[in-house]
Design a protein around this motif. Sequence first.
Motif, PDB file in Angstrom:
ATOM      1  N   LYS A  11       0.842  -1.203   0.000  1.00 50.66           N
ATOM      2  CA  LYS A  11       0.000   0.000   0.000  1.00 50.66           C
ATOM      3  C   LYS A  11       0.868   1.241   0.000  1.00 50.66           C
ATOM      4  O   LYS A  11       1.437   1.615   1.004  1.00 50.66           O
ATOM      5  N   GLU A  12       0.976   1.884  -1.143  1.00 50.53           N
ATOM      6  CA  GLU A  12       1.858   3.035  -1.249  1.00 50.53           C
ATOM      7  C   GLU A  12       1.384   4.204  -0.414  1.00 50.53           C
ATOM      8  O   GLU A  12       2.161   5.023   0.043  1.00 50.53           O
ATOM      9  N   GLU A  72       3.654   4.393  -6.728  1.00 55.45           N
ATOM     10  CA  GLU A  72       3.788   3.125  -7.440  1.00 55.45           C
ATOM     11  C   GLU A  72       2.900   3.087  -8.684  1.00 55.45           C
ATOM     12  O   GLU A  72       3.278   2.514  -9.711  1.00 55.45           O
ATOM     13  N   SER A  73       1.724   3.700  -8.588  1.00 56.14           N
ATOM     14  CA  SER A  73       0.819   3.690  -9.743  1.00 56.14           C
ATOM     15  C   SER A  73       1.440   4.409 -10.935  1.00 56.14           C
ATOM     16  O   SER A  73       1.254   4.003 -12.087  1.00 56.14           O
ATOM     17  N   ASN A  74       2.208   5.455 -10.676  1.00 60.55           N
ATOM     18  CA  ASN A  74       2.868   6.168 -11.768  1.00 60.55           C
ATOM     19  C   ASN A  74       4.028   5.361 -12.345  1.00 60.55           C
ATOM     20  O   ASN A  74       4.285   5.391 -13.548  1.00 60.55           O
ATOM     21  N   VAL A 128       4.870   3.389 -16.486  1.00 59.42           N
ATOM     22  CA  VAL A 128       6.084   3.257 -17.288  1.00 59.42           C
ATOM     23  C   VAL A 128       6.339   1.793 -17.657  1.00 59.42           C
ATOM     24  O   VAL A 128       6.554   1.459 -18.820  1.00 59.42           O
ATOM     25  N   ILE A 129       6.290   0.909 -16.659  1.00 58.61           N
ATOM     26  CA  ILE A 129       6.765  -0.462 -16.892  1.00 58.61           C
ATOM     27  C   ILE A 129       5.724  -1.360 -17.539  1.00 58.61           C
ATOM     28  O   ILE A 129       6.082  -2.324 -18.221  1.00 58.61           O
ATOM     29  N   ARG A 130       4.442  -1.053 -17.365  1.00 53.79           N
ATOM     30  CA  ARG A 130       3.437  -1.932 -17.994  1.00 53.79           C
ATOM     31  C   ARG A 130       3.522  -1.904 -19.513  1.00 53.79           C
ATOM     32  O   ARG A 130       3.643  -2.956 -20.145  1.00 53.79           O
ATOM     33  N   PRO A 131       3.440  -0.715 -20.150  1.00 53.87           N
ATOM     34  CA  PRO A 131       3.539  -0.735 -21.611  1.00 53.87           C
ATOM     35  C   PRO A 131       4.942  -1.015 -22.119  1.00 53.87           C
ATOM     36  O   PRO A 131       5.117  -1.430 -23.269  1.00 53.87           O
ATOM     37  N   LEU A 132       5.955  -0.803 -21.282  1.00 55.60           N
ATOM     38  CA  LEU A 132       7.332  -1.050 -21.717  1.00 55.60           C
ATOM     39  C   LEU A 132       7.589  -2.545 -21.882  1.00 55.60           C
ATOM     40  O   LEU A 132       8.165  -2.970 -22.881  1.00 55.60           O
ATOM     41  N   GLN A 134      -0.557  14.638 -14.524  1.00 59.34           N
ATOM     42  CA  GLN A 134       0.078  15.165 -13.308  1.00 59.34           C
ATOM     43  C   GLN A 134       0.835  14.055 -12.598  1.00 59.34           C
ATOM     44  O   GLN A 134       0.270  13.045 -12.220  1.00 59.34           O
ATOM     45  N   TRP A 135       2.112  14.269 -12.429  1.00 56.02           N
ATOM     46  CA  TRP A 135       3.007  13.296 -11.764  1.00 56.02           C
ATOM     47  C   TRP A 135       3.141  13.723 -10.316  1.00 56.02           C
ATOM     48  O   TRP A 135       3.695  14.775 -10.004  1.00 56.02           O
TER      49      TRP A 135
END
Length: 902
Positions: free
Chosen positions: A151-152, A312-314, A318-322, A562-563
């Motif tokens: 849980k972030e 973590e959601s951000n 990045v890593i899901r589509p990569l 928004q990051w």
Amino acid sequence: MALSWNEIKKRAIEFSKSWEGVEREKAEAQTFWNEFFEVFGQTRRKVAILEQEVKRLDESKGYIDLFWPKVLLAEAKSKGKDLVKAKEQAISYLHGIEDSELPQYILTSDFDAMSLLDLESGESWQFKVGKLHENIKLFSFIAGYAKTDFKEEDPVNIKAAELMGKLHDSLTEAGYSGHTLEVFLVRVLFCLFADDTGIFEKGTFSQYISSTKVDGTDVGPQLAQLFQLLDTPEEKRFRNLDENLARFPYVNGKLFEEVIPMAGFDSTMRGSLIACSQFDWSRISPAVFGSLFQSVMDQKARRNLGAHYTSESNILKVIRPLFLDELWQEFELVKNNKPKLAQFHDKIAGLKFMDPACGCGNFLVITYRELRLLELEVVKKLAGHQRTFDITSLVKLNVDSFYGIEIEEFPARIAEVAMWLVDHQMNVRFSEELGQYFVRLPLKKSANIIHGNALQIDWQSIVKPSELSYILGNPPFVGKQMRSREQTEDQLKVMAGIKGAGVLDFVACWYIKAAQYIQNTAIKVALVSTNSITQGEQVGILWSELFAKYGIKIHFAHRTFQWNSEARGKAAVHVVIIGFANFDDTTKYIFEYDHIQSEPHKIKVKNINPYLVEGKELTVPLRRNPICDVPRMDYGSTPRDFNHLVLSSDEKEALISAEPLAKRFIRPFIGSFEFINNVKRYCLWLENVTPSELNQLPLVKARVELVRKDRNLSERAGTKKMAEYPTLFAENRQPDTDYLVVPLVSSVNRTYVPIGFMDKSTVTNNQVSIVPEAGLFHFAVIQSLMHMTWMRYIAGRLKSDYRYSNSLVYNNFPWPASITDDLKSRIEFKAQEVLNIRADFNDSTLGELYNSLTMPAKLLKAHKELDKLVDKAYRKDTFGDDRERIEFLFELYAGLTQAPIQ
């Protein structure tokens, strides 16, 4: 070390059988609890106290059957007694317990049944003692298995950082600082985490610290001895070691290798360390806590804990589509084919990742965690084919497949430890799922975290391109105006030979370095960047280089969003994520966000251009003249008068009152702000003033003298030269006809940038652009949604506001190729209607009229009708949305300019 779940279940069955039929409380309770803890491989007397005296709410004395501070309170009753009342009795004891020691769980039993209550979540469970083995995982907190729900937003992450902050301050005040302090705190963090997650026998470190002297004088020597011991294999240790030390395992991993000066402690510092040891460190997220832990080193940053970590959601964006989505899809295809599944397992075990600006390792930690979760499903499938298996032979992924570069030493050290921590969390997860205990001690492998400057290091010296699979991360968000001297020098070296590179944001350096590194490889890259590299003049400079010289192809892109972090005091910046490689891909996606920052819409496209829309790989450069046959747009005039020729309304009235002849030389004066907000300002326009007239105006003449004086004091050669002409604006572009005004800066919250006509007597400054020969048709097209869409994609930004540019936006805008006289007349008629409706609201400013909340319905309706007519000037079919408009405009632009396509 924790037992395997299979062993624990076996012991639970034996425990249940041995207590079958027992009915008495007093005679058997102590043995019951001792044997209950043995089920989990725990010695009760090491963690929990029997018959703990406590005051109830009514101040009467009570005795808790079993009390494990911060963890468990247990009550045993004779068989058949009401367990609800037993639970109420246990809850009444909470009043007399210190807040810092309040337990999370209450357990009651009558030897025949058990009832467990989680005070934190409110959940409760009841079952027969004979069914303990079926409910055994409810007691993972006793077995030493940590929860791994990641849980972030959990506030424990911030609480943990605050506790470390207090310890940091105590050590700093005692003179313990710099590199030594950093190493010391990282070691303490590892021990705290190990104490609560099964790396150490549970509570070993806490008990070790608590056994020191109250005044704290022996804490430093005790910790120094412990750190040395953790770096010593069991076979090389002294045989007469104290029992409290002998319980610690050999860790290795170079974490405890360096000899550092001994820390001096006092009672306050010891108290801070004990407070840290009493916290439940099993609940922290290594990804989040790394950045929080770094911030404890800076008291100023600590006031805003959580403002700078990456959620973590951000990171998953990045890593899901990569790579991650693709790997899961592949797993689904091969999961029921053992040979292919084994090959897939080898494939993911062979992947290597690098974050060339890794900070505290957030991206590496989450990437590793997600890969281990995938591997867990692979191993479960492979193990399912075997009657017996060895978990250690099935787990193939390890932290040494991960590489990072970090310019600061402390974050680099945290990143290395964070990778060990998440590795252990995942090993625990494997143990829970597969029924065998699995731990990697001593630590034989570590992540390859390099402390150094990523822009000065040759990345090939860290890992060969032929061995690497992916590059990912979020390099520094530093605008060109905020660069340090060293950063500027680094950028000049990286960008050597790139014309105009000085205007690029610092993050562009990582794009160039990555592009150079991945040449002729299958490496895929995904970087988070400020959205400025996909807007304005930066696009033409950076992406022309990436396309033409390095053959870069964009595979996926998250458009501006928004990051931020989920913690208090969140810091937000608008960013894009761009995935690219040195080869093309047939499957490409754009992720687009709406105004409320929900999950993005995933759009499959054929190609992605650097403005992150579907289209050919072209860039829009600065251009001196329009690409279409339309009136020229220019900036307004530049006073460079040091405010001596510019007047407020009051200054104007005072000057006319004192020198009435000055009225002839005073004109209205506007820039973007004045135009949009109807602010009245004026200027002295002395273009045709004669010496005789100026001598009759001593106050005006005094202002002219101040202009001359201040221009002479300027360091700019051009301004000094204009001191010879103090009556004139430095740059005079004032037209002798009425003209169209376009503000250079406008709020991002407006659908339409307010544009309007201005009388030739009004002087403009260089905060607006002007079109002297414009008519109603030109006004209509520039004011239309078609042009606004082009502007939003092409223009640069001033902070978050749009910065309109004639050389970038207007001069490159594709106007309608051909239009009938009838349609042109209808467009002009509707344009005049827009102007007439504005005039009806003469008590409102343009800023108010074009605010999305206050825009009059009548005006909005007229604009929409005008938009439809202008759209028809481009094509018969209607445009579904702005994305369709911009894609169409890019195609039109490519045809008009014959832009080179890569």
